[in-house]
Design a protein around this motif. Structure first.
Motif, PDB file in Angstrom:
ATOM      1  N   TYR A  70      30.487  27.158   9.576  1.00 51.46           N
ATOM      2  CA  TYR A  70      29.634  26.083  10.082  1.00 51.46           C
ATOM      3  C   TYR A  70      29.827  25.882  11.587  1.00 51.46           C
ATOM      4  O   TYR A  70      28.874  25.833  12.343  1.00 51.46           O
ATOM      5  N   ARG A  71      31.064  25.754  12.024  1.00 47.44           N
ATOM      6  CA  ARG A  71      31.304  25.510  13.445  1.00 47.44           C
ATOM      7  C   ARG A  71      32.657  26.084  13.834  1.00 47.44           C
ATOM      8  O   ARG A  71      33.635  25.977  13.091  1.00 47.44           O
ATOM      9  N   ILE A  72      32.694  26.675  15.013  1.00 44.11           N
ATOM     10  CA  ILE A  72      33.940  27.155  15.591  1.00 44.11           C
ATOM     11  C   ILE A  72      34.011  26.615  17.019  1.00 44.11           C
ATOM     12  O   ILE A  72      32.986  26.569  17.717  1.00 44.11           O
ATOM     13  N   ALA A  73      35.180  26.165  17.405  1.00 49.39           N
ATOM     14  CA  ALA A  73      35.376  25.634  18.758  1.00 49.39           C
ATOM     15  C   ALA A  73      36.768  26.048  19.228  1.00 49.39           C
ATOM     16  O   ALA A  73      37.734  25.931  18.485  1.00 49.39           O
ATOM     17  N   VAL A  74      36.821  26.526  20.474  1.00 48.92           N
ATOM     18  CA  VAL A  74      38.095  26.969  21.053  1.00 48.92           C
ATOM     19  C   VAL A  74      38.258  26.291  22.413  1.00 48.92           C
ATOM     20  O   VAL A  74      37.316  26.241  23.210  1.00 48.92           O
ATOM     21  N   GLN A  75      39.459  25.773  22.650  1.00 50.29           N
ATOM     22  CA  GLN A  75      39.772  25.162  23.947  1.00 50.29           C
ATOM     23  C   GLN A  75      39.489  26.153  25.062  1.00 50.29           C
ATOM     24  O   GLN A  75      39.738  27.352  24.922  1.00 50.29           O
ATOM     25  N   MET A  76      39.001  25.653  26.177  1.00 45.12           N
ATOM     26  CA  MET A  76      38.657  26.511  27.323  1.00 45.12           C
ATOM     27  C   MET A  76      39.826  27.414  27.743  1.00 45.12           C
ATOM     28  O   MET A  76      39.634  28.597  28.003  1.00 45.12           O
ATOM     29  N   ASP A  77      41.030  26.864  27.791  1.00 44.95           N
ATOM     30  CA  ASP A  77      42.200  27.628  28.245  1.00 44.95           C
ATOM     31  C   ASP A  77      42.573  28.775  27.310  1.00 44.95           C
ATOM     32  O   ASP A  77      43.340  29.657  27.692  1.00 44.95           O
ATOM     33  N   TYR A  78      42.072  28.750  26.081  1.00 45.13           N
ATOM     34  CA  TYR A  78      42.436  29.765  25.092  1.00 45.13           C
ATOM     35  C   TYR A  78      41.308  30.746  24.791  1.00 45.13           C
ATOM     36  O   TYR A  78      41.463  31.618  23.938  1.00 45.13           O
ATOM     37  N   ARG A  79      40.184  30.620  25.475  1.00 51.28           N
ATOM     38  CA  ARG A  79      39.065  31.527  25.217  1.00 51.28           C
ATOM     39  C   ARG A  79      39.389  32.932  25.711  1.00 51.28           C
ATOM     40  O   ARG A  79      40.178  33.115  26.630  1.00 51.28           O
ATOM     41  N   ARG A  80      38.772  33.896  25.057  1.00 51.48           N
ATOM     42  CA  ARG A  80      38.943  35.322  25.368  1.00 51.48           C
ATOM     43  C   ARG A  80      40.385  35.794  25.157  1.00 51.48           C
ATOM     44  O   ARG A  80      40.866  36.706  25.835  1.00 51.48           O
ATOM     45  N   GLN A  81      41.074  35.124  24.227  1.00 53.71           N
ATOM     46  CA  GLN A  81      42.441  35.526  23.883  1.00 53.71           C
ATOM     47  C   GLN A  81      42.575  35.839  22.396  1.00 53.71           C
ATOM     48  O   GLN A  81      43.683  35.931  21.878  1.00 53.71           O
ATOM     49  N   GLY A  82      41.456  35.962  21.699  1.00 52.36           N
ATOM     50  CA  GLY A  82      41.494  36.325  20.283  1.00 52.36           C
ATOM     51  C   GLY A  82      41.589  35.156  19.319  1.00 52.36           C
ATOM     52  O   GLY A  82      41.716  35.361  18.115  1.00 52.36           O
ATOM     53  N   VAL A  83      41.522  33.933  19.820  1.00 53.71           N
ATOM     54  CA  VAL A  83      41.639  32.757  18.954  1.00 53.71           C
ATOM     55  C   VAL A  83      40.461  32.695  17.975  1.00 53.71           C
ATOM     56  O   VAL A  83      40.648  32.526  16.766  1.00 53.71           O
ATOM     57  N   GLY A  84      39.252  32.839  18.493  1.00 59.97           N
ATOM     58  CA  GLY A  84      38.067  32.794  17.632  1.00 59.97           C
ATOM     59  C   GLY A  84      38.091  33.891  16.584  1.00 59.97           C
ATOM     60  O   GLY A  84      37.819  33.651  15.408  1.00 59.97           O
TER      61      GLY A  84
END
Length: 140
Positions: A70-84
């Motif tokens: 439904y929804r995924i959200a990742v903190q800006m500081d953690y984007r492009r680090q494989g969190v999603g």
């Protein structure tokens, strides 16, 4: 980084994350769906935790034998680090454990903005489904 089920003590951090990274309209819709999903099955709300901080959240649900991101959200500081990716992978494992036959992305206007992310996971446009009813009815 640890991916785990949402815990009640995460509520404030998750709410703040959603308010920070989502548009106001998207956040309002998401908070309602988030509360409903917690009341049904909190095991389908995942958080990514890094050094005691909530780095991301994924809200999923199941309707019959279909799983929905439904929804995924990742903190800006953690984007492009494989969190999603880690959140989606973990949710897919949970869906498999529950014999979900098909995983779909809620294809609302907010998730359309994440199309490049979902494309990078190898998902096709057909994996996006327009929800004709709010999450509360889909998963009920």
């Amino acid at each position: 980084m640890q991916i785990r089920s949402f815990q009640l003590s995460d509520y404030r951090s998750v709410a703040e994350l959603l308010e920070e990274v989502l548009s106001e309209e998207c956040c309002e819709e998401t908070m309602g769906a988030f509360a409903r999903q917690l009341s049904w099955d909190s095991e389908l709300v995942l958080v990514a935790e890094e050094a005691g901080n909530i780095a991301g959240v994924l809200i999923g649900t199941i309707d019959k034998q279909k799983g929905y991101v439904y929804r995924i959200a990742v903190q800006m500081d953690y984007r492009r680090q494989g969190v999603g990716r880690a959140l989606v992978s973990n949710m897919n494992n949970r869906f498999r454990q529950r014999n979900v036959l098909k995983v779909l992305i809620a294809g609302d206007k907010h998730n359309e903005l994440l199309r490049p992310f979902y494309d990078s996971l190898g998902l096709k446009p057909i994996d996006f489904v327009q929800l004709t009813q709010p999450l509360s009815i889909v998963a009920g």
